[in-house]
Scaffold this active site. Structure first.
Site, PDB file in Angstrom:
ATOM      1  N   GLU A   1       0.720  -1.178   0.065  1.00 21.20           N
ATOM      2  CA  GLU A   1      -0.080  -0.027  -0.037  1.00 21.20           C
ATOM      3  C   GLU A   1       0.846   1.272   0.141  1.00 21.20           C
ATOM      4  O   GLU A   1       0.609   2.092  -0.751  1.00 21.20           O
ATOM      5  CB  GLU A   1      -0.934  -0.045   1.292  1.00 21.20           C
ATOM      6  CG  GLU A   1      -2.079   0.711   1.204  1.00 21.20           C
ATOM      7  CD  GLU A   1      -3.416   0.535   2.386  1.00 21.20           C
ATOM      8  OE1 GLU A   1      -4.299   0.345   1.736  1.00 21.20           O
ATOM      9  OE2 GLU A   1      -2.848   0.646   3.232  1.00 21.20           O
TER      10      GLU A   1
ATOM     11  N   GLU B   1       2.116   1.953  -3.593  1.00 18.30           N
ATOM     12  CA  GLU B   1       1.136   2.005  -4.169  1.00 18.30           C
ATOM     13  C   GLU B   1       0.842   3.649  -4.128  1.00 18.30           C
ATOM     14  O   GLU B   1       0.464   4.431  -5.067  1.00 18.30           O
ATOM     15  CB  GLU B   1      -0.257   1.410  -4.025  1.00 18.30           C
ATOM     16  CG  GLU B   1      -1.392   1.763  -4.941  1.00 18.30           C
ATOM     17  CD  GLU B   1      -2.566   0.882  -4.577  1.00 18.30           C
ATOM     18  OE1 GLU B   1      -3.622   1.132  -5.215  1.00 18.30           O
ATOM     19  OE2 GLU B   1      -2.526   0.338  -3.649  1.00 18.30           O
TER      20      GLU B   1
ATOM     21  N   CYS C   1      -8.439  -1.908   4.096  1.00 18.06           N
ATOM     22  CA  CYS C   1      -8.244  -2.915   4.925  1.00 18.06           C
ATOM     23  C   CYS C   1      -9.666  -3.454   5.637  1.00 18.06           C
ATOM     24  O   CYS C   1      -9.649  -4.689   5.996  1.00 18.06           O
ATOM     25  CB  CYS C   1      -7.413  -2.647   6.227  1.00 18.06           C
ATOM     26  SG  CYS C   1      -5.931  -2.264   5.673  1.00 18.06           S
TER      27      CYS C   1
ATOM     28  N   SER D   1      -7.581   1.882  -2.418  1.00 22.04           N
ATOM     29  CA  SER D   1      -6.144   1.036  -2.636  1.00 22.04           C
ATOM     30  C   SER D   1      -6.697  -0.309  -3.275  1.00 22.04           C
ATOM     31  O   SER D   1      -7.619  -0.879  -3.034  1.00 22.04           O
ATOM     32  CB  SER D   1      -5.380   1.076  -1.575  1.00 22.04           C
ATOM     33  OG  SER D   1      -4.513  -0.031  -1.653  1.00 22.04           O
TER      34      SER D   1
ATOM     35  N   LYS E   1     -15.453  -9.583   7.791  1.00 22.41           N
ATOM     36  CA  LYS E   1     -14.714 -10.606   7.262  1.00 22.41           C
ATOM     37  C   LYS E   1     -15.306 -11.825   6.757  1.00 22.41           C
ATOM     38  O   LYS E   1     -14.877 -12.606   5.739  1.00 22.41           O
ATOM     39  CB  LYS E   1     -13.414 -10.761   8.285  1.00 22.41           C
ATOM     40  CG  LYS E   1     -12.669  -9.650   8.711  1.00 22.41           C
ATOM     41  CD  LYS E   1     -11.823  -9.092   7.585  1.00 22.41           C
ATOM     42  CE  LYS E   1     -10.853  -8.122   7.947  1.00 22.41           C
ATOM     43  NZ  LYS E   1      -9.885  -7.683   6.600  1.00 22.41           N
TER      44      LYS E   1
ATOM     45  N   GLU F   1     -16.351 -11.070   3.426  1.00 25.01           N
ATOM     46  CA  GLU F   1     -15.093 -10.387   2.661  1.00 25.01           C
ATOM     47  C   GLU F   1     -14.366 -11.785   2.085  1.00 25.01           C
ATOM     48  O   GLU F   1     -14.126 -12.164   0.843  1.00 25.01           O
ATOM     49  CB  GLU F   1     -13.846  -9.844   3.348  1.00 25.01           C
ATOM     50  CG  GLU F   1     -12.758  -9.514   2.532  1.00 25.01           C
ATOM     51  CD  GLU F   1     -11.586  -8.806   3.492  1.00 25.01           C
ATOM     52  OE1 GLU F   1     -11.232  -7.832   2.843  1.00 25.01           O
ATOM     53  OE2 GLU F   1     -11.461  -9.333   4.462  1.00 25.01           O
TER      54      GLU F   1
ATOM     55  N   GLU G   1     -13.760 -12.639  -6.070  1.00 26.07           N
ATOM     56  CA  GLU G   1     -12.362 -12.386  -6.297  1.00 26.07           C
ATOM     57  C   GLU G   1     -11.227 -12.832  -5.371  1.00 26.07           C
ATOM     58  O   GLU G   1     -10.234 -12.447  -5.849  1.00 26.07           O
ATOM     59  CB  GLU G   1     -12.496 -10.788  -6.376  1.00 26.07           C
ATOM     60  CG  GLU G   1     -12.688  -9.914  -5.567  1.00 26.07           C
ATOM     61  CD  GLU G   1     -14.226  -9.386  -5.299  1.00 26.07           C
ATOM     62  OE1 GLU G   1     -14.532  -8.457  -4.561  1.00 26.07           O
ATOM     63  OE2 GLU G   1     -14.865 -10.205  -5.609  1.00 26.07           O
TER      64      GLU G   1
ATOM     65  N   CYS H   1     -10.926  -1.722  14.774  1.00 24.83           N
ATOM     66  CA  CYS H   1     -11.010  -3.389  15.009  1.00 24.83           C
ATOM     67  C   CYS H   1     -11.105  -3.654  16.389  1.00 24.83           C
ATOM     68  O   CYS H   1     -11.732  -4.555  16.883  1.00 24.83           O
ATOM     69  CB  CYS H   1      -9.996  -4.131  14.360  1.00 24.83           C
ATOM     70  SG  CYS H   1      -9.488  -3.718  12.492  1.00 24.83           S
TER      71      CYS H   1
END
Length: 573
Positions: free
Chosen positions: A278, A281, A298, A318, A357, A360, A365, A502
């Site tokens: 990251e 990037e 994230c 990102s 999560k 996710e 993908e 978190c």
């Protein structure tokens, strides 16, 4: 200050205080159901009623302002009888399956019934029936256990700015549901689980995968590995009676081995890997041109939020996968190759503070050749349940270290668990990547704490980088609207779905107050302060992974395994 009296005790109230605030500060307990700290009172449940001398009837303490000379009584026969009747009425339409309920032992309604001496059902009648919604990979909704307190509706709308659920119908026919009363899976729910944390019953719970994980742990043909997120080690202890903020990382690792996991990896390792990708990037976008500001990727609830509500800003997000998914990707490739294992025979489990999560890891993908990067996600609460089922108490075990090659981590990676931590870790490494020098002071106080919105200007060589940190999607929405309106002084924005990050995720221990969340955050800062490795780019195992396998940050293989893309998502709202 205002002088008031409660139950014969002299108290002082601040100007603008409600009766409830004044009583709480004076150490006098008044039960509540609908009240939410930090939000305007709704006064819907009337559980907090008290007597005020001179008032014509009982008044709700949560919304009634304190006044000079006020004389309050919190436990008269009339008050206690009224509160008891409220609980009895709520129980009249509530299932009697407490033995099997996911909130057994942690149910506010059950606690209130016990506190008010209710031992049998007083009111009987035809119960309202409503099908359980199990369509979401993250959240299960059971309308029959809903007591219409409205907390879930308020946190979703007022804190998260999503409004995936609301009251439908009126009067005795009212219930809480999604748009058009469809499944959660097609709603605009971002799976954050904040509604679970505020729900007083089990009307909202996480989708449990404990049984599936136990099944694969018992399969000798599977190599079952586990990773644990940075915030879990400073919160799981609460499930076993430890003081909030106690870090039991080593004992948790030992316990994970005891329940049968073949390898235990630390997600903080791939948090360091995320910083390398990251950060590179961001530097590429700044130096070579690209959409700015760049948003972190994230937090999966945040990603779904952008896909639904701000698809025009998706190019700014990102392309990095989250640390969870990066770990899953390198487990099923580099680790599989090193251990001579077929990726299909590896079961990758994540322990996360986050219900999103679960959503996710199921995204199409997030894998290759129909093999997902991560197979199952357990929340902190589910991990505690797994330990109890297996008869393992982490508090009794000697600490052990995580397994290589994904065991070494910097304290910068550990900071990912708190709001501002990703940004702090990124700034530390970006400074080095741009200048070749280390920062003189790693601690960046402006990025720390529970404040929902934080900003920073930092000089990196000849460049002044504008950075912003927001936690909760209500805060994110305000910043996104500013950017859409033309704000252009920011280069990098960290967004955490949950307030505080978190450490306050939807999968964390229930009934935690703000002080407990602050203690978890403080524990992460303490780890960072005392650690010897405090920057991601100095993680030798990350460097080794690039040397032996990935090549370089943003290289061909890194892009293939560690990056992804997102697109506009159509949902009911």
């Amino acid at each position: 200050m205002l002088a008031i009296e409660a139950n014969g005790q002299k108290l002082e109230a601040k100007k603008g205080d409600t009766i409830l605030q004044a009583l709480k500060r004076g150490g006098i307990h008044v039960p509540t159901i609908c009240h939410m700290e930090g939000l305007l009172p709704s006064g819907t449940c009337r559980m907090c009623v008290v007597e005020v001398e001179g008032a014509p009837g009982l008044v709700p303490a949560c919304s009634f302002p304190a006044a000079e000379g006020m004389r309050i009584h919190t436990s008269t026969p009339t008050v206690l009888k009224t509160r008891k009747a409220i609980v009895e009425l709520l129980l009249s339409n509530h299932p009697d399956d407490c033995l099997y309920c996911a909130r057994n032992g942690k149910c506010d309604l059950s606690d209130l019934a016990r506190e008010h001496g209710i031992r049998n059902r007083v009111f009987r009648g035809l119960r309202k029936r409503k099908e359980k919604d199990i369509s979401s990979p993250s959240i299960v909704r059971d309308p029959e256990k809903c007591i219409l307190c409205g907390k879930c509706v308020r946190v979703c709308e007022e804190v998260q700015g999503v409004s995936a659920i609301d009251f439908i119908n009126r009067g005795s026919k009212a219930f809480v549901g999604t748009a058009f009363d469809e499944g959660m899976n097609v709603s605009c729910c971002i799976n954050c689980g904040q509604c679970i944390l505020v729900c007083p019953t089990a009307a909202l719970t996480e989708r449990s995968y404990v049984d599936e994980v136990m099944r694969v742990l018992a399969d000798p043909g599977k190599t079952v590995v586990v990773q644990h997120a940075p915030a879990v080690s400073v919160s799981i202890a609460e499930e076993f009676g430890f003081k909030p903020g106690t870090d039991i990382d080593g004992q948790m690792v030992a316990a994970l081995r005891r329940v049968g996991f073949k390898r235990v990896f630390d997600t903080s390792f791939t948090a360091d890997l995320t910083i390398m990708e990251e950060g590179s990037e961001l530097i590429q976008r700044i130096t070579e041109g690209g959409p700015l500001p760049m948003f972190t990727s994230c937090s999966p609830g945040w990603i779904k939020f952008v896909e639904q509500f701000y698809p025009e800003l998706l190019p700014n997000v990102s392309t990095c996968k989250s640390p969870q998914q990066m770990m899953g990707a390198v487990i099923k490739t580099f680790f599989a190759k090193r251990e001579n294992l077929d990726p299909k025979d590896i079961v990758s489990v994540s322990i996360m503070p986050c219900t999103a999560k679960k959503f996710e890891c199921a995204r199409p993908e997030m894998g290759r050749d129909y093999v997902p990067d991560v197979d199952y996600v357990l929340t902190t609460r589910e991990l505690a349940e797994l330990f109890r089922i297996k008869g393992v108490d982490p508090g009794t075990l000697e600490p052990e270290g995580a397994d290589t090659p994904f065991g070494e981590r910097s304290s910068a990676g550990k900071l990912f668990g708190a709001s501002g931590g990703v940004m702090e870790a990124a700034v530390r490494s970006a400074f080095f990547l741009l200048t070749g020098d280390e920062m003189k002071e790693y601690r960046i106080q402006d990025l720390r704490g529970m404040k929902g919105s934080k900003e920073l200007r930092v000089k990196v060589g000849d460049l002044e980088v504008g950075a912003a940190v927001v936690s909760s999607l209500g805060q994110a929405r305000r910043l996104m609207d500013e950017i859409k309106a033309g704000r252009s002084d920011l280069h990098f924005v960290e967004v955490m779905t949950c307030p505080g990050g978190c450490i306050n995720g939807g999968g964390q221990p229930l009934k935690a107050d703000l002080e407990s969340v602050k203690a978890r955050m403080a524990a992460l800062y303490t780890i960072d302060k005392t650690d010897t490795l405090r920057v991601s780019h100095r993680n030798s195992q990350v460097q080794r992974l690039y040397t032996e396998f990935l090549g370089k940050p943003l290289g061909h293989l890194s892009h293939q395994l560690l990056h992804t893309k997102y697109q506009k998502r159509e949902v009911l709202q």
